[in-house]
Scaffold this active site. Structure first.
Site, PDB file in Angstrom:
ATOM      1  N   LYS B  80       0.657  -1.045   0.088  1.00  0.00           N
ATOM      2  CA  LYS B  80      -0.059  -0.002   0.002  1.00  0.00           C
ATOM      3  C   LYS B  80       0.733   1.004  -0.067  1.00  0.00           C
ATOM      4  O   LYS B  80       1.850   1.254   0.731  1.00  0.00           O
ATOM      5  CB  LYS B  80      -1.153  -0.141   1.263  1.00  0.00           C
ATOM      6  N   SER B 156      -9.295   1.935   3.043  1.00  0.00           N
ATOM      7  CA  SER B 156      -8.615   2.377   2.042  1.00  0.00           C
ATOM      8  C   SER B 156      -7.455   1.535   1.393  1.00  0.00           C
ATOM      9  O   SER B 156      -6.994   2.049   0.290  1.00  0.00           O
ATOM     10  CB  SER B 156      -7.724   3.330   2.684  1.00  0.00           C
ATOM     11  N   SER B 180      -9.954  -0.510   6.995  1.00  0.00           N
ATOM     12  CA  SER B 180      -9.214  -0.248   5.660  1.00  0.00           C
ATOM     13  C   SER B 180      -8.669  -1.749   5.182  1.00  0.00           C
ATOM     14  O   SER B 180      -8.160  -1.571   3.988  1.00  0.00           O
ATOM     15  CB  SER B 180      -8.407   0.857   5.577  1.00  0.00           C
TER      16      SER B 180
END
Lengths: 64, 467
Positions: B80, B156, B180
């Site tokens: 990420k 996210s 997330s």
């Protein structure tokens, strides 16, 4: 309704300005609505009776 | 397109060890799959394909010469883009993040994966600073759900979720402040775990909510999560909240049966109300039968202080986020994604007293959950009460009403570990997730239940087809 809230609490714009934040004009209605909901949410935190004598502790204590 | 010739990392490792496949072949396949999907679903902020192939060649050479190889040698992973890495700029999908902050080198978790021979194939998409919704006016990819391109993949950790689902890499890193890791895992039909707060060091991760942020793995199976978490977990002095406790052997905990385990179930339909997808409760009921069939004792429970703890998460998250972003928001308002700046700014609507009260309520919730988890070993709920929404249909997450259908932020305030694994599909083919939570540092029990479920079901083996 943002105008209902404005009689009781500062407007979203006033609260944001205190943090030196100035949204664009078209963002104000959304922020007003969020401010109204946020106040209602936060008020619920004070209605937890068990929290009355609770310490505000984070989960783990930092090491020395 | 055959998205992956291997079920998961455990299976790919066997093939690498037996020399049925080379690291270059495995990584090249991942890169090829990514090239087909990435333009459609926005997996990567930046691709590391060239670096990945070069790394894979070195691993194959080391293997050919009998060199010592790590537990993840040759395994393609996605990272990420709020986690720093040696080989690329870290953006947090934002114009605002100081690029020199991201140049500090590998985050601790990235370093641990690299030391085990992982091959990083790209930095994956997120929401800006892990909060808000995509903004078409900003120069970043728009993440989309591979099961239905008009749907959001969840966030996210969007790109890590969608990338694992299509086989662009075998696993990856996500972060979780209010869901997330678990929300994109549920919406993309993969497995993910948010570890106990303090179990995995966070240094090198752009913060959202300091006391709520967790880093964790996302993968195709619970047994992969066990393998990865065993590498990620453990003390590091760079994170003051990281706990110096021994790391369990998570893989050894995967016995395949749940005899002696008592599971509390809460379908949370009272929270979701009429907006819940009608597929969720039948899927949840079937999932509970599977857990029962594995030997677990099932008892109904009700998560205590549900609404109040979710509110405490949001008051804490936006207060802490605003502290981090205030200077930049004051001077660069329009550089932020519109929804991101609006949501983070909502921290201005809470007082200092509200923040402290949220911490008191968190304490109440932590005690109540600890009490409940003395009566049951695990608590299971749906991860969400609907499949992935369209971006337009996604409620604002600035306030608690936005989380009626997403049952994740509760566990961020309490700090307990919680996993999401696939449990079925909606009538229109969108994945659904089963959330399994356990006591502090009880990741082994959580993963044991997740793995036992996956030994008896095939939901985690489903992959989307290239449209």
């Amino acid at each position: 309704m943002a105008n209902e809230t404005s009689e009781e609490t500062p407007s979203a714009q006033a609260l944001l300005a205190r943090q030196h934040l100035f949204p664009n004009p078209d963002e104000i209605p959304f922020m007003d609505e969020i401010a109204r909901q946020a106040r209602a949410d936060a008020d619920r935190l004070y209605a937890v009776p068990e929290a009355r004598y609770e310490d505000p502790s984070l989960i783990f204590h930092p090491r020395p | 397109v055959n998205v992956s010739q291997f079920v998961d990392i455990v299976e790919a490792k066997k093939a690498l060890d037996n020399k049925r496949v080379s690291a270059v072949e495995l990584v090249q396949e991942a890169v090829d799959v990514a090239e087909l999907w990435d333009p459609k679903i926005g997996i990567f902020v930046s691709s590391l394909a060239d670096e990945a192939i070069a790394t894979a060649k070195k691993i194959d050479e080391a293997r050919a010469h009998g060199g010592e190889l790590g537990a993840l040698a040759g395994i393609p992973l996605g990272i990420k883009d709020i986690l720093t890495t040696d080989e690329s700029v870290t953006t947090a999908q934002s114009l605002v993040l100081d690029r020199s902050w991201g140049a500090q080198g590998d985050a601790v978790v990235v370093k641990r994966l690299r030391q085990q021979g992982s091959v990083f194939v790209g930095k994956t998409t997120t929401m800006e600073f892990a909060i808000g919704m995509p903004d078409e006016n900003k120069p970043f990819p728009i993440p989309r759900n591979p099961w239905s391109l008009d749907r959001w993949p969840g966030g996210s950790s969007s790109g890590t979720g969608s990338g694992v689902a299509v086989g662009a890499f075998l696993a990856g890193l996500g972060t979780d402040t209010g869901g997330s890791i678990r929300i994109p895992s549920a919406y993309c039909g993969i497995s993910g775990i948010m570890p106990t707060f303090g179990r995995v060091p966070k240094s090198g991760c752009a913060p959202l909510g300091y006391s709520l942020d967790h880093i964790g793995p996302m993968a195709n199976s619970a047994r992969d999560l066990a393998l990865l978490l065993g590498i990620l977990a453990g003390h590091d002095v760079s994170d003051p909240n990281c706990v110096d406790l021994p790391v369990d052997d998570y893989s050894a905990a995967l016995t395949g049966d749940l005899r002696g385990i008592k599971i509390g179930i809460d379908d949370l339909s009272r929270i979701a109300g009429a907006e819940a997808d009608p597929s969720v409760l039948p899927s949840f009921t079937e999932a509970i039968k599977v857990l029962e069939g594995a030997g677990a004792q099932i008892v109904p429970v009700e998560l205590p202080y549900y609404d109040e703890i979710v509110i405490a998460t949001l008051v804490t998250m936006y207060g802490e986020a605003l502290a981090y972003h205030q200077n930049d928001l004051a001077t660069r308002w329009d550089d932020y994604f519109q929804n991101t700046r609006e949501v983070i700014s909502s921290g201005a609507f809470y007082s200092a007293a509200d923040y402290v009260q949220a911490q008191r309520v968190r304490r109440v919730g932590q005690k109540a959950i600890a009490t409940l988890l003395r009566e049951v070993d695990l608590v299971v709920t749906p991860t969400t009460s609907a499949g992935a929404p369209t971006p337009d249909g996604f409620p604002t997450v600035a306030t608690a009403s936005g989380f009626k259908l997403m049952h994740t932020p509760y566990w961020n305030s309490t700090g307990n570990p919680a996993a999401s694994i696939p449990m079925g599909f909606t009538a229109d083919g969108l994945p659904l997730g089963l959330q399994i939570a356990g006591p502090w540092f009880g990741e082994a029990s959580v993963l044991r239940a997740a793995d036992a479920f996956q030994r008896r079901t095939e939901w985690h083996l489903k992959h989307p087809n290239l449209p």
